[in-house]
Design a protein around this motif. Sequence first.
Motif, PDB file in Angstrom:
ATOM      1  N   GLU A  67       9.720  39.260 116.161  1.00 19.00           N
ATOM      2  CA  GLU A  67      10.030  40.592 115.648  1.00 19.00           C
ATOM      3  C   GLU A  67      10.706  40.539 114.292  1.00 19.00           C
ATOM      4  OE1 GLU A  67      12.285  42.709 118.577  1.00 19.00           O
ATOM      5  OE2 GLU A  67      10.866  42.221 120.153  1.00 19.00           O
ATOM      6  N   ASN A  68      11.055  39.335 113.864  1.00 15.93           N
ATOM      7  CA  ASN A  68      11.783  39.204 112.617  1.00 15.93           C
ATOM      8  C   ASN A  68      10.962  38.555 111.518  1.00 15.93           C
ATOM      9  OD1 ASN A  68      14.469  40.239 112.768  1.00 15.93           O
ATOM     10  ND2 ASN A  68      14.864  38.724 114.338  1.00 15.93           N
ATOM     11  N   ALA A 312      -2.110  50.115 114.527  1.00 12.27           N
ATOM     12  CA  ALA A 312      -1.085  50.427 115.515  1.00 12.27           C
ATOM     13  C   ALA A 312      -1.695  50.483 116.901  1.00 12.27           C
ATOM     14  CB  ALA A 312      -0.424  51.756 115.167  1.00 12.27           C
ATOM     15  N   ILE A 331       2.514  44.530 120.413  1.00 15.39           N
ATOM     16  CA  ILE A 331       2.623  45.956 120.073  1.00 15.39           C
ATOM     17  C   ILE A 331       2.793  46.016 118.565  1.00 15.39           C
ATOM     18  CG2 ILE A 331       3.888  48.090 120.394  1.00 15.39           C
ATOM     19  CD1 ILE A 331       4.872  47.118 123.014  1.00 15.39           C
ATOM     20  N   PRO A 338       5.375  42.474 113.838  1.00 14.45           N
ATOM     21  CA  PRO A 338       5.108  43.105 115.132  1.00 14.45           C
ATOM     22  C   PRO A 338       6.316  43.877 115.643  1.00 14.45           C
ATOM     23  CG  PRO A 338       5.124  40.702 115.321  1.00 14.45           C
ATOM     24  CD  PRO A 338       5.343  41.013 113.897  1.00 14.45           C
ATOM     25  N   VAL A 339       6.038  44.951 116.393  1.00 15.65           N
ATOM     26  CA  VAL A 339       7.104  45.666 117.087  1.00 15.65           C
ATOM     27  C   VAL A 339       7.572  44.836 118.261  1.00 15.65           C
ATOM     28  CG1 VAL A 339       7.615  47.703 118.465  1.00 15.65           C
ATOM     29  CG2 VAL A 339       6.292  47.917 116.382  1.00 15.65           C
ATOM     30  N   LYS A 340       6.624  44.253 118.955  1.00 15.21           N
ATOM     31  CA  LYS A 340       6.958  43.398 120.086  1.00 15.21           C
ATOM     32  C   LYS A 340       5.862  42.379 120.269  1.00 15.21           C
ATOM     33  CE  LYS A 340       7.733  43.233 124.992  1.00 15.21           C
ATOM     34  NZ  LYS A 340       8.996  42.503 125.018  1.00 15.21           N
TER      35      LYS A 340
ATOM     36  N   MET B   1       2.203  56.217 117.665  1.00 17.34           N
ATOM     37  CA  MET B   1       0.968  55.943 118.423  1.00 17.34           C
ATOM     38  C   MET B   1       0.358  57.233 118.882  1.00 17.34           C
ATOM     39  SD  MET B   1       1.276  52.655 120.840  1.00 17.34           S
ATOM     40  CE  MET B   1       3.007  52.649 121.157  1.00 17.34           C
ATOM     41  N   GLN B  76       9.682  47.743 126.254  1.00 14.71           N
ATOM     42  CA  GLN B  76       9.727  47.981 124.818  1.00 14.71           C
ATOM     43  C   GLN B  76      10.897  48.898 124.532  1.00 14.71           C
ATOM     44  OE1 GLN B  76       6.398  50.163 123.314  1.00 14.71           O
ATOM     45  NE2 GLN B  76       7.164  50.128 121.226  1.00 14.71           N
ATOM     46  N   LYS B 159      16.534  46.498 119.876  1.00 16.09           N
ATOM     47  CA  LYS B 159      16.231  46.581 118.455  1.00 16.09           C
ATOM     48  C   LYS B 159      17.472  46.561 117.585  1.00 16.09           C
ATOM     49  CE  LYS B 159      11.814  46.654 118.087  1.00 16.09           C
ATOM     50  NZ  LYS B 159      11.141  45.600 117.350  1.00 16.09           N
ATOM     51  N   ILE B 164      18.012  40.212 111.232  1.00 16.92           N
ATOM     52  CA  ILE B 164      18.389  39.329 110.131  1.00 16.92           C
ATOM     53  C   ILE B 164      19.327  40.047 109.175  1.00 16.92           C
ATOM     54  CG2 ILE B 164      17.502  38.115 108.125  1.00 16.92           C
ATOM     55  CD1 ILE B 164      15.134  37.280 109.675  1.00 16.92           C
TER      56      ILE B 164
END
Lengths: 382, 171, 201
Positions: A67-68, A312, A331, A338-340, B1, B76, B159, B164
């Motif tokens: 994710e980073n 997406a 995702i 990526p979101v996930k 989405m 998520q 999240k 970072i």
Amino acid sequence: MSTEPNPEPNPAMAPDGDPEVYYLNMGPQHPSMHGVLRLVLKMRGEEILEAEPVIGYAHRAHEKMAENRNYLMFLPNTSRVDYLSGMIYNIAYCQAIEKIMDIEVPERAEYIRIIACELNRISSHLLWFGTFLLDLGGITPFLYCFDDREEILDILDSVTGSRLTYSYGRFGGVTMDVDSAFVARTRAFLARMRDERLPKYRRLVGDNVIFRERCEGVGVITRDVAFRYGVTGPCLRSTGVAYDVRRAEPYSIYDRFEFKIPTRVEGDTMARFDLRIEEMEESCKIVEQAVDGLPEGPIMPAKPKKRYRPPAGEYYFAVESARGHFGTYIISDGTDVPVKLKLRTPSFSNLSSMPDVLRNTMVADTIAIVGSIDVVMPEIDR
Amino acid sequence: MSKPRAEAEHDSDEHETEKMSRILGSSVAELAESSEHADYAKYGYHHVYLANIESIPEITRHFFDAGYLLEMVTCQDRRDDAGTMRLVYTFNHLAHLDRHLVHADVAADAEAPSITSLYQAADWFEREVYDMYGVRFSGHPNLKRILLPEDADFYALRKDFGRIEDAPQES
Amino acid sequence: MASDSKKNRTGDKVHLPQLTTASVQPSLVKAGSGHDGTSPDGIPIEARPYVTFGVLEDLLNAARANSLWPLTFGLACCAIEMMAAGAAKYDLDRFGAGVFRPSARQADVMIFAGTISRKMAPVIKQLWDQMPSPKWAIAMGGCTIDGGPFKYPNQYAIVEGADHIVPVDVYIPGCPPRPEALIAGILKLKDKIKAGRRFKG
């Protein structure tokens, strides 16, 4: 942010007031716990009443790293998730992105990928074989297996530059092309494997009476246990279910090759052993067919993209690694980060069945059983 | 989405029949409105649903009875978008490829029902979701951290954690 | 040493007892060798490759260096290359370091092969404390040097480098380092041990 730690211990591991119950801790540093697995055993005498695997000692935050960083930067991580099937994981991630973004892979690259992945599968099973025997006390097969493994590693090293953790795949193909020396060496290796080594392993180890005594009837995984725990791979195929992702949801060009899916019905350690030897043979067959049919052509698309921004949505892509069903769940929100990214690794579910499989067995069989499951801890902990 | 969704509610008879026959593989049309969204060749699954969190045990029961394997349970973090955590369950049949993705939204401090009584695979999956996202599961036999150290005081994959840009500046 | 005085490590002159062939066991002296058997340092010519005199510490260091017993401690990917180094092609046993001991109490050197996660760090400290002195540590692979491929700002899961936990003697870069690199690292450790660094454990 503070969270309340959950201090209640696992109720299954409570002593129940029995004064004969004691607890044995195996690992995370143990000569035979493959990787950093910790098994807490609740025992009475030699019999295991309950087993609790404690994992997380190899947690390296792969999913957080995904994710980073963007999709391309995650490539080196993929091999390190399961380093024994490093090529398979690396190529699987590339294939997932290619499927999402409709990137066409040239034929030659597909064939090269199949060769590399199946060689990787053979080397993974060889290492399992050697270390499994080492756990049981047989030191010689370890040396033979590593000899064969070194040949595979040299073959792959000559084209990728790495022995263990490959970043050979790119989105759309592979980095380096193979030459005739690679092909000749692969053929020589296959001939040696099929004609000399695998029969030798069967004879020396599979027919060994001590080995058979230690493995037959030991560590039986039933179909019901396998189903409820989501077990896949050779552990599932040893219970009689012929599920292999290469057949169930063919990816790449596996549908062009003839290979069997070996299964057994006993579900014990011996079945898993026989199965993996047969799988090595089948992988040899696939490599041979791929080498025979290797076409000429490019190994990367003519115009590879510079940025990878999947549309997406949520995507899932599955491959058959040496340990079972490996799924990549992505995702995306349309950006290049990526979101996930969730890695559904086979050893996670395979190991979670250990409490049921180890219950009411003898502690002396623990090593054989856990070894026969073939787990790689960093794949479980990610 | 912008994917269209259909809600599965277990107190509606019509939906119940539709759901049952769909899962058991009859010729009932797929749940996803537009076939592009459940296009296996592109997405890797055949059906995607959004369900109420309370009906997850019921839906799981249908899959269990029909012999579907629980492949994955994950989550998520959608607290920024929708204020909820979205749980994702994946079911697939081994004999015939048919992958279902079931989503269920749960509030960040609420509890989700555990499905470990049916699928023991969910035992570790739910522990991982708790460990990484902080979602608790009621009825779980042993809900405690699995990957992070037992005394960790953070949820790793949220999240707002571990970005970072939030790193302390090295001196 | 037949000479009366010799310089010790710090350069001071030390007086040492005379050791001549007269005080050596008769079996070491060859009869009829053609001369009286002595040489400037008292060792008979024939015995020279097999008999030497030296500082006891050097002898002990040589013994320790040439029979390092590593702890079986594979954490992640580097463990596989460590196993390959112990296998037949890149034989570690020819350097005396092939006897992997599972118990920390019987091991000399701890080869950190793999990433050190935060959950594993207390275990490592406990194992290190269990090892008796003199003990050494080899950091194998990028992860044990400074976190390697898993190092990024705000990484929550790993300890970035083994030297946060134990004093490391040799660092072997690579991801994973080839078995030859591990052998080179072990040889470097041997040089270090033979050079006689004082250890506090």
